[in-house]
Design a protein around this motif. Structure first.
Motif, PDB file in Angstrom:
ATOM      1  N   GLY A  49      -3.455  -7.506   7.220  1.00 39.85           N
ATOM      2  CA  GLY A  49      -4.084  -6.673   6.024  1.00 39.85           C
ATOM      3  C   GLY A  49      -4.463  -6.178   6.049  1.00 39.85           C
ATOM      4  N   GLN A  50      -5.310  -5.807   5.374  1.00 39.83           N
ATOM      5  CA  GLN A  50      -6.393  -5.043   4.923  1.00 39.83           C
ATOM      6  C   GLN A  50      -7.994  -4.926   4.047  1.00 39.83           C
ATOM      7  N   SER A  98      -3.117  -7.963   1.200  1.00 40.27           N
ATOM      8  CA  SER A  98      -2.139  -8.953   1.936  1.00 40.27           C
ATOM      9  C   SER A  98      -1.473  -7.922   2.854  1.00 40.27           C
ATOM     10  N   GLU A  99      -0.694  -7.755   3.649  1.00 39.17           N
ATOM     11  CA  GLU A  99       0.088  -6.500   4.010  1.00 39.17           C
ATOM     12  C   GLU A  99       1.534  -7.518   3.138  1.00 39.17           C
ATOM     13  N   GLU A 100       2.273  -8.867   3.808  1.00 37.90           N
ATOM     14  CA  GLU A 100       3.237  -8.953   2.792  1.00 37.90           C
ATOM     15  C   GLU A 100       3.458  -8.597   1.239  1.00 37.90           C
ATOM     16  N   GLN A 123       0.806  -7.328  -0.684  1.00 33.83           N
ATOM     17  CA  GLN A 123       0.265  -6.527  -0.965  1.00 33.83           C
ATOM     18  C   GLN A 123      -0.721  -7.103  -2.485  1.00 33.83           C
TER      19      GLN A 123
END
Length: 132
Positions: free
Chosen positions: A12-13, A44-46, A48
């Motif tokens: 993620g960022q 998290s990327e998954e 959010q």
């Protein structure tokens, strides 16, 4: 297998990360946990969701993982004169987590904290003036 494993980056960022140790609070005083640590704030990327993590840099593991929203914020403990102590405070509960900066340069402390609070859109309550 590598003798020194690089810490894994969260998927993620990453918004902000800095070296900081945890502190134990007994309700009256705080004492430093001597382990080397790192604070990471990322989305998290998954899922959010924004995560606050504390990594134990010696064991290369995540020791604390909290989902944070705008009810959390960092503030400096000004009364401490022999270190750089910060408090992660939650407005929705009485949860308090203390950390001590392990970055070698003090100049970046304010930037780390400002970026952390801005990223999660922290709602920092105004300090009340002392009553006379």
């Amino acid at each position: 297998m590598a003798m020194f494993q690089q810490p894994s980056r969260p998927a993620g960022q990453v918004h902000v990360e800095f070296k900081a140790g945890r502190m134990d609070w007994d309700g009256k005083k705080v004492t430093a946990d001597k382990r080397k640590g790192k604070v990471v704030l990322f989305t998290s990327e998954e899922e959010q969701l924004t995560h606050f993590q504390w990594h134990d840099r010696e064991k290369n593991e995540i020791a604390l993982d909290l989902i944070v929203i705008n009810d959390a914020y960092f503030e400096k403990i000004e009364k401490v004169k022999d270190g750089r102590v910060y408090l992660l405070r939650f407005t929705s509960s009485d949860k308090k987590l203390f950390f001590w900066m392990q970055e070698t340069k003090t100049e970046g402390d304010e930037d780390f904290i400002k970026k952390f609070n801005e990223t999660i859109d922290a709602k920092i309550p105004e300090k009340k003036a002392p009553e006379v």
